[in-house]
Write a protein that holds these residues in place. Structure first.
Motif, PDB file in Angstrom:
ATOM      1  N   GLY A 166       0.834  -1.194   0.000  1.00 23.26           N
ATOM      2  CA  GLY A 166       0.000   0.000   0.000  1.00 23.26           C
ATOM      3  C   GLY A 166       0.867   1.240   0.000  1.00 23.26           C
ATOM      4  N   GLU A 167       0.300   2.352  -0.417  1.00 21.23           N
ATOM      5  CA  GLU A 167       1.051   3.598  -0.477  1.00 21.23           C
ATOM      6  C   GLU A 167       1.462   4.059   0.924  1.00 21.23           C
ATOM      7  N   ARG A 280       6.019  -0.190  -2.325  1.00 19.04           N
ATOM      8  CA  ARG A 280       6.378  -0.446  -3.715  1.00 19.04           C
ATOM      9  C   ARG A 280       5.943  -1.865  -4.074  1.00 19.04           C
ATOM     10  N   SER A 281       5.734  -2.116  -5.350  1.00 14.19           N
ATOM     11  CA  SER A 281       5.334  -3.447  -5.799  1.00 14.19           C
ATOM     12  C   SER A 281       6.527  -4.382  -5.771  1.00 14.19           C
ATOM     13  N   LEU A 285       9.615  -5.142  -8.499  1.00 14.26           N
ATOM     14  CA  LEU A 285      11.027  -5.092  -8.119  1.00 14.26           C
ATOM     15  C   LEU A 285      11.734  -6.399  -8.458  1.00 14.26           C
ATOM     16  N   VAL A 286      11.025  -7.503  -8.316  1.00  5.86           N
ATOM     17  CA  VAL A 286      11.591  -8.798  -8.704  1.00  5.86           C
ATOM     18  C   VAL A 286      11.855  -8.814 -10.208  1.00  5.86           C
ATOM     19  N   ALA A 287      10.865  -8.347 -10.979  1.00  2.00           N
ATOM     20  CA  ALA A 287      11.018  -8.322 -12.439  1.00  2.00           C
ATOM     21  C   ALA A 287      12.180  -7.435 -12.865  1.00  2.00           C
ATOM     22  N   LEU A 295      12.708 -14.963  -2.136  1.00  2.00           N
ATOM     23  CA  LEU A 295      12.256 -14.310  -0.913  1.00  2.00           C
ATOM     24  C   LEU A 295      10.857 -13.725  -1.108  1.00  2.00           C
ATOM     25  N   TYR A 296      10.617 -13.161  -2.277  1.00  2.00           N
ATOM     26  CA  TYR A 296       9.282 -12.626  -2.583  1.00  2.00           C
ATOM     27  C   TYR A 296       8.213 -13.706  -2.436  1.00  2.00           C
TER      28      TYR A 296
END
Length: 473
Positions: A166-167, A280-281, A285-287, A295-296
């Motif tokens: 969430g923001e 943040r998404s 970040l993984v992509a 870990l994600y």
């Protein structure tokens, strides 16, 4: 221990008010409604622990309403009341889930006896320790009702990891608190760590602890937060800011369910639920190669997404009123009502800072305003400006409400707000990043990352006089 929140649903106003005053005299908080529809809406908003429900309501019978009340995230004790006492009603009410049935007129002592029995038998818990956190998640919008239900289900499940996205300012820590408070782990500790505030080395020491002599200044053994949260919950805030070494160590800990203190060799078994939060998404970040995929997936056992305040417009006024009560109590002052012009102001603003921004603005109004009420002029000036145009209009332009258009506009609004925030902070500090971050209440490394992300350099804000002085000395 504070007594539970009561909801009285009865169409007789005098009866509601009289009984409410009597219950308040016993130390209870009381709200009331005159119809089934209003009662259900209010119950979904405040999640009462006890409901006094009249059988004969103008829009729906109490028996018809009772199943909906039983579906609340925090199941209440329901006591049916009616002026038309019939044995059949009592049997049907108890079968439908009511705890007890009282015919009107009844003595107030009879009601207190029923409440005492409910507490003693444990048929329905009247304690508020677990319900308080969920109650503080104010909102009746569809997205908030769904989030409350998700929080209640996740909290009572054995799931070991929860990812909350969430923001900034949307209430991620509040969700973590609710998950902990509603869980079987509530008797143990909820421990919080801000991953963005520490370097990898310090973060690993904070998470796993260290042995004496493990590094400079490690003068004694220290337990990490995984050990401190044993049997409870560990809240990892801003987990997206964790560095590569800490990510690898955290993954190993979650997979093996044990920790090794920095500088040590002994493995310590742990039983901890991890709630990780990020603005943040993590998937993105993984992509992009900035966060470990393994870990994600370990953290993303269950994912909860907190809606931005701008996306739950019907909750804004309700939330503002709630925060006003909270701030008034904190300041020890009478509650200050909002004037009529505040409603349009709240509805028209984009809320880049979310709930945190709303609360800070209301708190500032209580600190600075001398009047008995709060008007639009008492609230931050930027709330009155249209964030899309900079004008004083309070309605976003047509087309913003579409799904894709709004997401693009929302991203632009947040970027615009952050850039203006950074520029104001740097200008007031004469280009000194450390001073600007300190005055803004932001860690220097976080402030620096924001500058890089927006392509802003501190050089253009340096005070020329100060620069000349530095060059001549």
């Amino acid at each position: 221990m504070p007594k539970p929140l009561f909801l009285i649903v009865d169409d007789e106003r005098n009866f509601r008010e009289f009984l409410g005053e009597a219950l308040q005299g016993e130390g209870y908080d009381v709200v009331h409604a005159g119809t089934a529809r209003a009662g259900l809406a209010l119950a979904r908003q405040v999640l009462p622990r006890v409901i006094l429900l009249d059988q004969n309501l103008p829009d729906q019978s109490g028996l018809e309403l009772l199943p909906d009340l039983r579906q609340l995230p925090v199941c209440p004790v329901i006591i049916m009341i009616t002026a038309h006492a019939q044995f059949g009603y009592a049997v049907d009410a108890v079968k439908a889930g009511a705890f007890h049935y009282l015919p009107k007129p009844f003595a107030f002592s009879d009601l207190l006896d029923v409440l005492a029995k409910a507490t003693i038998t444990g048929a329905e818990r009247l304690d508020t320790a677990s319900s308080g956190a969920v109650q503080s998640m104010i909102g009746t919008s569809a997205s908030m009702l769904e989030l409350k239900q998700q929080v209640a289900r996740v909290a009572r499940s054995p799931v070991s990891a929860v990812l909350v996205e969430g923001e900034s300012g949307s209430g991620k820590e509040l969700v973590a608190q609710a998950i902990h408070a509603e869980s079987a782990r509530a008797a143990e500790r909820l421990v919080t760590v801000n991953c963005a505030a520490l370097t990898d080395t310090l973060l690993m020491s904070e998470l796993f602890g260290h042995e004496r002599g493990a590094f400079t200044d490690a003068r004694q053994q220290r337990r990490g937060v995984f050990e401190l949260a044993q049997g409870g919950t560990l809240f990892l805030d801003e987990v997206s800011e964790m560095g590569a070494r800490a990510q690898a160590a955290l993954l190993r800990t979650l997979e093996q369910r044990r920790v090794v203190r920095v500088g040590g060799s002994d493995e310590i078994l742990i039983d901890v639920r991890v709630v990780a939060a990020t603005n943040r998404s993590l998937g993105r970040l993984v992509a992009d190669g900035h966060f470990r995929a393994d870990l994600y997936h370990r953290l993303n056992v269950v994912r909860l997404e907190i809606p931005a305040l701008r996306d739950r417009g019907q909750d804004i006024e309700l939330l503002a009123q709630h925060l006003s009560r909270v701030v008034a109590e904190r300041y020890g002052e009478p509650l200050r009502p909002f004037t009529s012009d505040v409603r349009g102001l709240l509805a028209g603003y984009s809320w880049p800072g979310n709930v945190r921004e709303l609360r800070n603005g209301i708190e500032r109004a209580y600190a600075m305003t001398v009047g008995a009420s709060i008007g639009a002029a008492d609230l931050p000036a930027e709330w009155s400006a249209n964030p899309f145009t900079g004008d004083s209009a309070v309605t976003p332009p047509a087309g913003i409400g579409s799904a894709t258009g709004f997401q693009d506009a929302k991203r632009d609004v947040v970027d615009h707000f952050e850039q203006a925030f950074l520029r104001r902070a740097l200008a007031s500090a004469g280009g000194n990043v450390t001073l600007a971050a300190e005055r803004a209440g932001v860690l220097r490394q976080v402030f620096q990352r924001m500058l890089i992300r927006h392509g802003i350099t501190h050089e253009e804000f340096r005070d020329p006089a100060s620069a000349r002085s530095r060059r001549t000395t």
